[in-house]
Scaffold this active site. Structure first.
Site: not given
Length: 534
Positions: A334, A392-394
């Protein structure tokens, strides 16, 4: 008659002077050639025997002047620098005035020497980046694991757009997809047709700063079919492939175990007390879908990684490495960009339900999990309401598909918190990764400049690649908490509690209560602001 003769004589002398000047300009050699006139020959004829000593001296002087150039006047005249045609119509005073005006104009348009020095320094001596990768990892004891990933070394080796897509690599990947080492990843966005202008802004900036070099596909989700205008406009913004998907109805409707009357009362109550978007039915569905359904969509079954992109956001910095390769090669689960406080009135029962889940399934909690940074020891050990700002997240899709996260989401969903309260995907994702993932597999994308509404993050020492003003570490700590919210804030900001170590050190003699007495918020006593050179 005598007056006429005098005027005629003066006119002849002037004419004679102009002829001499013209001859001087045209051929300087003529100055040493005797004039073939009778009067001149008589003037320079050989002397007779009855001349006197004075006439002899005068004749010798005249003879010598015949073979030499005329003597230049010793007095300086500005007329010397003016063309002959103009000189005949301009007086000496006028020429001086013209030259003075020209000099004044030259001085006026020429920048001062100090400006020359600044320009030279700016062009030839650019300031280098002191911390090109902006790596900030949470403090943890040394690990005994051999061959553990080293994110900093990876960035040093694989930056400078090493894996940028070229025509040959794109052709090779299309011919041999089973041999391709490129991550199976996509940029995803939950968006409506009406949000097209905001999404186009987000796409332009992310494509410009990153995806035009790496060509990852875009996948758009909507609770209704996308319009042709939406499809055409978005596809024109990228050379990557685009997919347009509809959310299944069962993922965007009221479950059969929810009491509709109680749900409507909740909408009215949360709207009345000022909880953000607490009165919106569609917002509840969106939070639920982003929490536990997006990774189940059939379109994503062939993908392992995602980067979530919202409409109306800003990306400020050039990114010169493959974000998805970075996540995969360093075993990250994450990635986030901001860690901030949320309004506790949105989810009053979230922590109690999470605690009951831990008691029911202790075997699912990771042995290296760290929940301490999310608990407030000065508030009975309750959840401090810190969250990774999930717009905003990967992330790793396989992690979200895993048993632990699936059971946790189902536990919360069955409790009705998405409808009777306003559970958000941000605190749920935060608690999930904190329970089931070690800190070493959670990444702070500090190098990515980003803004969503009033929350903005910009890395320091990055003027060479970012178009934003650097922000301090605690810039966005409690911006989402309204003034009327009675919740108790933790003693340290969210991002500092996550990082730990020296980021929690305070200035000598500083006191939180003392700062508040003088009008401060109690969070300006840290030794490090986040703007220092690392």
């Amino acid at each position: 008659m005598s007056v006429s003769n005098s005027i005629l004589s003066s006119f002849r002398r002037v004419l004679w002077t102009e002829q001499q000047d013209a001859m001087t300009e045209k051929s300087p050699k003529l100055l040493a050639t005797p004039l073939q006139s009778r009067s001149s020959m008589a003037k320079f004829s050989l002397p007779t025997a009855d001349y006197s000593s004075s006439s002899s001296s005068s004749s010798a002087s005249s003879s010598t002047s015949f073979w030499t150039s005329p003597r230049t006047p010793s007095r300086w005249s500005p007329r010397r620098y003016i063309p002959t045609k103009v000189r005949s119509t301009m007086t000496q005073r006028q020429a001086a005035v013209v030259l003075c005006l020209a000099l004044a104009l030259f001085v006026w348009i020429t920048p001062p020497p100090s400006a020359w020095r600044r320009r030279v320094v700016h062009v030839t001596l650019p300031q280098p980046a002191t911390s090109p990768y902006q790596v900030l990892q949470p403090f943890s004891p040394p690990t005994a694991q051999k061959n553990a990933p080293n994110p900093l070394k990876w960035l040093e080796k694989n930056s400078n757009n090493r894996y940028a897509v070229t025509t040959s690599s794109k052709l090779l990947d299309s011919m041999t997809p089973h041999l391709s080492q490129k991550p199976r990843a996509a940029l995803i966005s939950l968006v409506r047709n009406s949000e097209l202008p905001g999404l186009m802004q987000s796409m332009r900036q992310l494509e410009h700063h990153w995806n035009r070099k790496y060509q990852y596909p875009w996948i758009f989700f909507n609770d209704e079919p996308f319009s042709d205008e939406f499809k055409q406009a978005t596809q024109n913004l990228t050379s990557a492939k685009c997919y347009y998907e509809v959310v299944p109805n069962e993922h965007w409707s009221l479950p059969d175990w929810i009491d509709e009357g109680r749900f409507m009362n909740s909408l009215e109550y949360l709207g009345a007390i000022g909880v953000g978007k607490g009165w919106m039915i569609s917002y509840r569905h969106m939070c639920r879908w982003n929490s536990g359904f997006f990774y189940k969509h059939p379109r994503l079954k062939d993908f392992d990684w995602y980067w979530r992109v919202e409409p109306d956001v800003h990306f400020f910095c050039d990114i010169d490495y493959d974000v998805f390769r970075f996540m995969r090669d360093n075993n990250m689960k994450y990635g986030f960009n901001m860690n901030i406080l949320d309004d506790a009135r949105s989810f009053p029962s979230l922590w109690s339900r999470t605690r009951s889940f831990i008691n029911a399934h202790p075997e699912l909690v990771h042995p290296e999990a760290d929940l301490d940074w999310l608990l407030d020891p000065h508030n009975s050990g309750d959840y401090n309401n810190c969250q990774f700002f999930s717009n905003f997240e990967v992330g790793d899709l396989n992690y979200f598909r895993g048993e632990a996260n699936e059971k946790y989401f189902d536990w919360l969903d069955r409790g009705g918190g998405f409808f009777y309260e306003r559970f958000g995907d941000a605190p749920i994702h935060t608690l999930s990764v904190a329970m089931f993932v070690p800190k070493s597999e959670i990444w702070f994308f500090r190098d990515v400049g980003y803004q969503h509404d009033i929350n903005r993050h910009c890395p320091p020492h990055s003027a060479h690649r970012c178009s934003c003003e650097p922000t301090v570490m605690d810039e966005n700590f409690y911006k989402l908490v309204p003034l009327e919210s009675p919740q108790k804030k933790p003693d340290d900001t969210c991002i500092r509690q996550f990082l730990g170590g020296h980021w929690l050190n305070k200035k000598h003699g500083w006191d939180m209560e003392g700062e508040k007495l003088f009008g401060g918020d109690g969070y300006h006593g840290y030794q490090l602001t986040g703007l220092e050179e690392l």
